[in-house]
Design an enzyme around this catalytic site. Sequence first.
Site, short mmCIF file in Angstrom:
data_model
loop_
_atom_site.label_atom_id
_atom_site.label_comp_id
_atom_site.label_asym_id
_atom_site.label_seq_id
_atom_site.Cartn_x
_atom_site.Cartn_y
_atom_site.Cartn_z
N GLN A 196 0.84 -1.21 0.00
CA GLN A 196 0.00 0.00 0.00
C GLN A 196 0.86 1.25 0.00
OE1 GLN A 196 -2.13 0.61 3.68
NE2 GLN A 196 -3.70 1.87 2.74
N GLY A 197 0.83 2.02 -1.08
CA GLY A 197 1.64 3.24 -1.18
C GLY A 197 0.79 4.47 -0.97
N TYR A 198 0.43 4.72 0.29
CA TYR A 198 -0.35 5.92 0.62
C TYR A 198 0.55 6.96 1.31
CZ TYR A 198 -5.19 4.17 -0.13
OH TYR A 198 -6.37 3.73 -0.66
N SER A 199 1.10 6.58 2.49
CA SER A 199 1.79 7.57 3.34
C SER A 199 3.10 8.05 2.72
CB SER A 199 2.11 6.96 4.70
OG SER A 199 0.96 6.43 5.27
N GLU A 230 -10.05 -1.21 5.25
CA GLU A 230 -8.87 -1.39 6.09
C GLU A 230 -9.29 -1.47 7.55
OE1 GLU A 230 -5.93 1.74 5.72
OE2 GLU A 230 -4.48 0.67 6.93
N SER A 242 -4.49 7.17 13.16
CA SER A 242 -4.01 7.17 14.56
C SER A 242 -5.18 7.35 15.53
CB SER A 242 -2.98 8.30 14.76
OG SER A 242 -3.66 9.54 14.81
N ASN A 243 -4.94 7.01 16.80
CA ASN A 243 -6.03 7.11 17.78
C ASN A 243 -6.50 8.56 17.98
OD1 ASN A 243 -5.76 4.39 17.92
ND2 ASN A 243 -5.56 4.29 20.14
N GLU A 244 -5.58 9.51 17.82
CA GLU A 244 -6.00 10.92 17.95
C GLU A 244 -6.96 11.28 16.81
OE1 GLU A 244 -2.77 9.95 18.12
OE2 GLU A 244 -2.54 10.19 20.28
C1 LIG Z 1 4.05 -0.17 11.44
C2 LIG Z 1 3.41 0.75 10.45
C3 LIG Z 1 3.01 0.25 9.23
C4 LIG Z 1 2.46 1.10 8.27
N1 LIG Z 1 2.15 0.61 7.03
C5 LIG Z 1 1.74 1.46 6.06
C6 LIG Z 1 1.54 0.99 4.71
O1 LIG Z 1 1.72 -0.20 4.41
N2 LIG Z 1 1.20 1.88 3.77
C7 LIG Z 1 0.98 3.21 4.06
O2 LIG Z 1 0.65 3.97 3.14
N3 LIG Z 1 1.16 3.70 5.32
C8 LIG Z 1 1.54 2.84 6.32
N4 LIG Z 1 1.74 3.32 7.59
C9 LIG Z 1 1.64 4.75 7.83
C10 LIG Z 1 0.48 5.17 8.72
O3 LIG Z 1 -0.71 5.15 8.01
C11 LIG Z 1 0.84 6.56 9.26
O4 LIG Z 1 1.93 6.39 10.14
C12 LIG Z 1 -0.32 7.19 9.99
O5 LIG Z 1 -1.32 7.57 9.08
C13 LIG Z 1 0.14 8.45 10.78
O6 LIG Z 1 0.80 9.33 9.94
P1 LIG Z 1 2.27 9.90 10.31
O7 LIG Z 1 3.13 8.75 10.71
O8 LIG Z 1 2.71 10.74 9.18
O9 LIG Z 1 2.03 10.78 11.59
P2 LIG Z 1 1.46 12.27 11.64
O10 LIG Z 1 0.26 12.36 10.78
O11 LIG Z 1 2.58 13.21 11.39
O12 LIG Z 1 1.02 12.37 13.14
C14 LIG Z 1 1.96 12.57 14.22
C15 LIG Z 1 1.17 12.68 15.51
O13 LIG Z 1 0.28 13.80 15.45
C16 LIG Z 1 -1.06 13.38 15.68
N5 LIG Z 1 -1.97 14.16 14.81
C17 LIG Z 1 -1.83 14.37 13.48
N6 LIG Z 1 -2.86 15.11 13.01
C18 LIG Z 1 -3.67 15.37 14.07
C19 LIG Z 1 -4.90 16.07 14.24
N7 LIG Z 1 -5.51 16.64 13.19
N8 LIG Z 1 -5.46 16.10 15.47
C20 LIG Z 1 -4.86 15.50 16.53
N9 LIG Z 1 -3.67 14.82 16.44
C21 LIG Z 1 -3.10 14.76 15.23
C22 LIG Z 1 -1.10 11.91 15.30
O14 LIG Z 1 -2.13 11.21 15.97
C23 LIG Z 1 0.29 11.44 15.76
O15 LIG Z 1 0.27 11.18 17.13
C24 LIG Z 1 2.26 2.48 8.58
C25 LIG Z 1 2.63 2.98 9.84
C26 LIG Z 1 3.20 2.12 10.77
C27 LIG Z 1 3.61 2.70 12.11
#
Ligand SMILES: Cc1cc2nc3c(=O)[nH]c(=O)nc-3n(C[C@H](O)[C@H](O)[C@H](O)COP(=O)(O)OP(=O)(O)OC[C@H]3O[C@@H](n4cnc5c(N)ncnc54)[C@H](O)[C@@H]3O)c2cc1C
Length: 398
Positions: free
Chosen positions: A126-129, A244, A383-385
């Site tokens: 999955q190439g989203y993030s 998902e 994320s939980n937030e």
């Molecule tokens: C083990 C693992 C596997 C993964 N696998 C995949 C994958 O296969 N493909 C893929 O595309 N992605 C994958 N991901 C990515 C995952 O979807 C992202 O990590 C997730 O969406 C959070 O984005 P971020 O890491 O950029 O954190 P950020 O978005 O930068 O968030 C950082 C912190 O800020 C908080 N935050 C952000 N915005 C808000 C808001 N509006 N209000 C309150 N709090 C906020 C978040 O909750 C978090 O605590 C994976 C992540 C992990 C850890």
Amino acid sequence: MDLSFTPDEIAFRDEVRAFLAAKLPEHLSDKVRNGHRLTKQDMEEWHAILSARGWLAASWPKKWGGAEWTAIQRHIFEEECYAAGAPRIMPFGVNMLGPVLMKYGSEEQKAHYLPRILDGTDWWCQGYSEPGAGSDLASLKTSAVRDDDHYVVNGQKTWTTFAQYADWMFCLVRTSNEGKPQQGISFLLIDMTSPGIDVRPIVTLDGGHEVNEVFFDDVRVPVANRVGQENAGWTYAKYLLTHERTGIAGVGLSTEALAQLKRIAARQKKRGRPLAEDPYFAARVARVEIDLAAMRTTNLRALQAAASGAPPGAESSMLKIKGTVIRQEINDLARRALGLYALPFASEALEAGHNVTLVGPDYANPIASQYFNNRKLSIFGGSNEIQKNIISKIVLGL
Ligand SMILES: Cc1cc2nc3c(=O)[nH]c(=O)nc-3n(C[C@H](O)[C@H](O)[C@H](O)COP(=O)(O)OP(=O)(O)OC[C@H]3O[C@@H](n4cnc5c(N)ncnc54)[C@H](O)[C@@H]3O)c2cc1C
């Protein structure tokens, strides 16, 4: 609402149990139960067994080789699989891309890709993030510029789970900078052997290699590999995310983790008595067990509501939060139960057949790794937030 299983559902559960007893290879359930890392081969082996039985794609219609089970049947199947120590099914092809292709893919794409997901020919990632586009996914920057009948893709994805194994990636790319960010995104299917793709490992806290960075340098992707309309990818991406989050409560996984915790607490001693008899520790275990029982009921209630056609509400966000908090609490209790034995952390000892001399008992071996690895649960899948934000909007109207 009657949450007990019907006679048909009980018969189904018995059929699943009999199948698992007969077909789940012991070397796989041993690895799962001992917290050893599964290889690609292990996961493919289980995939093939389920595929041969027609039980790989639980929610797909029969027309495409799916089992067409109800939500309750899927729940029963998952619970039984976890109880038996079955490996989890890789979700990327079956649970994520499959439903998107069925709803939005062309007839050629369905006919080509769906059977290859089922028979295991193609492993998907999955190439989203991206760096800077996780929770705020719509700000993604990886660009795809049209060049005749191809797109030329440049940019970077991150956290891509098992990209090192993947044959293909479903990928969100930016095809326009006009209007709102959501309006310039397209959904491409990218062959991971294409020139210009570089997959680099990210080694996580537990010493494992599940996730990766993926770089694109002038990667040429045929326009025929776009799903649906150009710049309409956000609709497909959101549809995929609703799939998902299915089963996100992880009731079966937590049930197994709790049973493991109780086994540890029965064997570890505190002042000469089993830790399980310590009132403070027993109270914490009881609290998490009650939370899990309540979540199981909430989960069944949500499944029953879905089965009677109710649209998904805030329940999936509530279940995601509660499910991850419970799993992390169980991991924390297991770590505490082991005390000093949870400190020496030998990542190599998680490979089956390792020859590391362990300091503590065998069952201590995977506990630190599980604790560290499951930090991810409250981050991925929204994320939980972010889930709390969703609840505050849907339930509280904020
Ligand atoms: C083990 C693992 C596997 C993964 N696998 C995949 C994958 O296969 N493909 C893929 O595309 N992605 C994958 N991901 C990515 C995952 O979807 C992202 O990590 C997730 O969406 C959070 O984005 P971020 O890491 O950029 O954190 P950020 O978005 O930068 O968030 C950082 C912190 O800020 C908080 N935050 C952000 N915005 C808000 C808001 N509006 N209000 C309150 N709090 C906020 C978040 O909750 C978090 O605590 C994976 C992540 C992990 C850890």
